[in-house]
Motif scaffolding. Structure first.
Motif, PDB file in Angstrom:
ATOM      1  N   THR A 270       0.841  -1.189   0.000  1.00 41.62           N
ATOM      2  CA  THR A 270       0.000   0.000   0.000  1.00 41.62           C
ATOM      3  C   THR A 270       0.878   1.241   0.000  1.00 41.62           C
ATOM      4  OG1 THR A 270      -1.686  -1.181   1.266  1.00 41.62           O
ATOM      5  CG2 THR A 270      -1.862   1.203   1.206  1.00 41.62           C
TER       6      THR A 270
ATOM      7  N   GLN B  78      -4.045   7.867  -3.927  1.00 41.35           N
ATOM      8  CA  GLN B  78      -5.120   7.332  -4.751  1.00 41.35           C
ATOM      9  C   GLN B  78      -4.781   7.183  -6.232  1.00 41.35           C
ATOM     10  OE1 GLN B  78      -8.455   9.895  -3.802  1.00 41.35           O
ATOM     11  NE2 GLN B  78      -8.977   8.640  -2.023  1.00 41.35           N
ATOM     12  N   ASP B  79      -3.621   7.660  -6.663  1.00 44.26           N
ATOM     13  CA  ASP B  79      -3.220   7.445  -8.055  1.00 44.26           C
ATOM     14  C   ASP B  79      -1.707   7.552  -8.163  1.00 44.26           C
ATOM     15  OD1 ASP B  79      -2.691  10.147  -7.895  1.00 44.26           O
ATOM     16  OD2 ASP B  79      -4.452  10.748  -9.028  1.00 44.26           O
TER      17      ASP B  79
ATOM     18  N   THR C 102       3.199  -0.778 -12.334  1.00 46.24           N
ATOM     19  CA  THR C 102       1.761  -0.933 -12.154  1.00 46.24           C
ATOM     20  C   THR C 102       1.179   0.362 -11.613  1.00 46.24           C
ATOM     21  OG1 THR C 102       0.052  -2.354 -11.184  1.00 46.24           O
ATOM     22  CG2 THR C 102       1.905  -1.767  -9.770  1.00 46.24           C
TER      23      THR C 102
ATOM     24  N   GLN D 234      -3.917   1.793  -7.023  1.00 46.00           N
ATOM     25  CA  GLN D 234      -5.379   1.724  -7.015  1.00 46.00           C
ATOM     26  C   GLN D 234      -5.959   2.838  -6.135  1.00 46.00           C
ATOM     27  OE1 GLN D 234      -7.009  -0.420  -9.079  1.00 46.00           O
ATOM     28  NE2 GLN D 234      -4.919  -0.895  -9.759  1.00 46.00           N
TER      29      GLN D 234
ATOM     30  N   ASN E 140      -7.610   2.786  -3.547  1.00 45.63           N
ATOM     31  CA  ASN E 140      -7.463   2.550  -2.113  1.00 45.63           C
ATOM     32  C   ASN E 140      -6.004   2.504  -1.669  1.00 45.63           C
ATOM     33  OD1 ASN E 140      -6.664   0.138  -3.210  1.00 45.63           O
ATOM     34  ND2 ASN E 140      -8.081  -1.145  -2.031  1.00 45.63           N
TER      35      ASN E 140
ATOM     36  N   THR F  15      -3.574   0.553  -2.807  1.00 48.33           N
ATOM     37  CA  THR F  15      -2.871  -0.717  -2.966  1.00 48.33           C
ATOM     38  C   THR F  15      -2.256  -0.825  -4.364  1.00 48.33           C
ATOM     39  OG1 THR F  15      -4.875  -1.843  -3.709  1.00 48.33           O
ATOM     40  CG2 THR F  15      -4.407  -1.853  -1.339  1.00 48.33           C
ATOM     41  N   TYR F  16      -1.276  -1.720  -4.489  1.00 44.58           N
ATOM     42  CA  TYR F  16      -0.644  -1.987  -5.778  1.00 44.58           C
ATOM     43  C   TYR F  16      -0.226  -3.444  -5.827  1.00 44.58           C
ATOM     44  CZ  TYR F  16       4.007  -2.178  -3.650  1.00 44.58           C
ATOM     45  OH  TYR F  16       5.102  -2.544  -2.900  1.00 44.58           O
TER      46      TYR F  16
END
Length: 639
Positions: A344, A355-356, A377, A380, A382, A384-385
């Protein structure tokens, strides 16, 4: 305490020879596997558009197609019985191939084109007889190039319906020599290579979308392929059957070349890189590979699987490589285990999710100083990645805001570092979870001002623009902006607060620097320039977790030339307690070569580099001593 056993010089030499041979052959077999031969015809060239769909061409008009990554092939009808010299596919639908007519019916070249993946091929004769096209490439569905002999370099802008001769510097005598292969860095910048055996190896270079090609002699034998790392750094392979293989490297766009004969009989047929530092060059009839792990500075000669003669080789990505050769041979690269990294991304000041943006896994190429992106990547909503595919190798994790502002955090390295030496390097041996990153907060100001400048790389022999350096603006303890240098080393930061602003620059693998500038609401400050140097990374902690035991790992790569990495872990007796750690390298006779580590270290996982460039080939041993723990392992240096 250790003992030296004396067996006699001849026995030791024989043992060393056997061990070296064993190490080299097993290493090759680990990396490649042979696939059931789809034909008995020789296969000379292949082209893949992804990890599933590919084509190979060879003798007697042979065209083969695979839809499952080379495990099974079907024959496509070329309507020819002639020698196929080249194939190129732009996508699964659109492709071209070349064949030579070598009989009384027609002496010259056939041009083949398909618009349905090879289900059917349209064939035309090149209108000039006794012209033999060796290579074809397309940059898009309309723009393509042909090269061959006698001297010609042709271009099409309508998908091959018409071909026109390119403008070439004909004042250079060798401009008329045959062309073997094209490589393009982008639409604007490309290089063709070729030459004539025992006369000259030549490159043709365009920097204006193929409108004009300059010509340069760089070797005494034909140049068969070239790797373009960027517009300044190229690596070429050449050779003939009298003097063997040679490599050529330039770091200044071809103004100067470092030419080296490798001392291996045979001719490298093609040069294909699995990543930015590991390259493979099959040696055709010699049934060997040339392999480099340091962007071409040093090379090993290793066996092909089952002593197969390979003439073409392509890597689609770091995990998929395929080659073709004599008597229908097909080989595939066996990828190493891949792991995931997840976590995260949160703000460092309030622990709320970012958030981005992006998360990237990367490593430093210690030879060139370039950053190699291993995986990337998105973050997300929330926070997370999930990085889906990284190999067992040392790497770093960084979080990067979107390129489109506004942003309220700056580029940060795991776990929450601005300066790269404060980052923790990872070495995945399984899926890694909870690799959380605390992104450093940035507070933006709305102002009509800017600071700009350039970052250069400086050494005793080189001065060049430095890409991917991160320049930060800091007001007191608060980050107020950042920028990343482009290919020209340039950066610009706009909308800065007033005051005495600290400008600091950080580039992975390089020294850092900083300065102060007094900024007003309307000041435009140019030429805030920095000069950085590539540093020796040396000993580096590669994980923040605490191990339960002492351990010394096998070095990687092994065999190696000239550098390798040694990982080890220091036991957690107490978090604050340090251990006396020594790592010493010995030669086969027990003589100490170098002490790599001799210091107190806290519990953790570490990695240290060993450079054997000044040593001779042979078996060496490295020993870890930490407290009462002692362990020794063997490594092989092959030059």
């Amino acid at each position: 305490m250790y003992k030296i056993f004396k067996f006699g010089r001849n026995f030791i030499s024989f043992l060393l020879f056997i061990l070296l041979l064993s190490g080299i052959n097993s290493y090759s077999q680990q990396k490649w596997e042979t696939i059931s031969r789809p034909t008995s015809q020789n296969l000379w060239k292949c082209s893949f558009v992804d990890t599933l769909n590919g084509w190979a061409v060879g003798d007697s008009g042979t065209i083969l197609y695979t839809s499952n990554g080379g495990y099974n092939w079907v024959t496509q009808n070329s309507h020819l019985i002639d020698y196929m010299t080249s194939v190129f596919f732009l996508n699964k639908r659109l492709g071209w191939a070349i064949a030579w007519g070598l009989d009384t019916n027609f002496y010259g070249s056939y041009l083949l084109k398909t618009t349905n993946g090879g289900i059917s091929w349209d064939t035309t004769r090149y209108p000039v007889v006794d012209t033999y096209i060796r290579t074809i490439i397309f940059l898009d569905s309309l723009k393509g190039y042909l090269g061959g002999s006698p001297a010609f370099l042709m271009k099409t802008t309508n998908g091959g319906i018409n071909w026109t001769r390119c403008s070439v510097d004909t004042t250079v005598f060798v401009s008329g020599f045959p062309i073997n292969r094209f490589r393009f860095y982008n639409d604007r910048f490309g290089i063709a290579c070729g030459g004539v055996m025992d006369i000259a190896g030549v490159i043709w270079k365009t920097t204006n979308f193929g409108e004009f090609w300059s010509v340069q002699t760089i070797a005494a034998e034909p140049v068969n392929d070239i790797k373009i790392f960027d517009t300044l750094h190229y690596l070429a392979v050449a050779g003939d059957y009298e003097y063997g293989a040679s490599i050529l490297r330039t770091t200044n766009g071809g103004l100067n070349w470092d030419y080296k004969t490798l001392g291996f009989f045979g001719v490298p047929a093609v040069l294909s890189f699995r990543n930015n530092y590991e390259g493979w060059a099959p040696m055709g009839y010699l049934k060997k590979f040339l392999k480099t792990t340091d962007t071409g500075v040093n090379w090993n000669l290793i066996d092909t699987p089952d002593s197969t003669g390979i003439f073409d080789l392509v890597f689609i990505n770091t995990r998929f490589g395929i080659g073709v050769g004599l008597n229908g041979a097909v080989i595939k690269y066996k990828s190493c285990p891949m792991y995931t990294i997840s976590g995260t991304v949160k703000y460092n000041d309030n622990n709320q999710p970012v958030q981005d943006g992006y998360v990237k896994a990367f490593k430093l190429d210690k030879t060139t100083g370039n950053l190699v992106i291993l995986d990337s990547t998105v973050i997300q909503p929330n926070g997370t990645y999930l990085l889906g595919g990284v190999s067992q190798d040392s790497l770093d994790i960084g979080v990067f805001p979107n390129s489109t502002p506004p942003n309220d955090w700056v580029i940060t390295y795991f776990p929450s570092a601005i300066y790269w030496k404060d980052a923790v390097t990872l070495y995945p041996t399984a899926n890694l979870n909870n690799i959380d990153v605390s992104a450093v907060r940035m507070i933006l100001t709305n102002a009509n001002n800017f600071i700009s400048g350039k970052v250069i790389r400086q050494s005793s022999t080189l001065t060049e623009n430095l890409k991917d350096a991160v320049v930060y603006a800091k007001n007191g303890n608060t980050y107020v902006n950042y920028a990343v240098t482009d290919e020209n080393g340039d950066y610009i930061m706009q909308s800065l607060p007033t005051g005495n602003i600290k400008i600091l620059v950080n580039r992975f693998g390089f020294t850092n620097d900083s300065t102060f500038r007094n900024v007003t609401a309307t000041s435009n400050i140019d030429s805030v320039n920095f000069s950085l140097q590539l540093v020796n990374v040396g000993i580096k902690q590669i994980s923040g977790s605490i191990p339960l035991e002492y351990k010394l790992f096998q070095n990687y790569p092994n065999p190696f030339n000239p550098a390798t990495n040694i990982r080890y872990q220091i036991r957690a007796e107490a978090r604050s307690q340090e251990s006396e750690v020594r790592i010493i390298v010995f030669d086969i006779l027990g003589k100490e070569v170098v002490t790599l580590v001799n210091q107190k270290q806290k519990p953790g996982y570490y990695e240290v580099s060993f450079d054997g460039s000044k040593l001779s080939s042979g078996i060496y041993f490295y020993r870890l001593q930490a407290g009462e723990f002692v362990n020794t392992k063997r490594m092989i240096l092959v030059k």
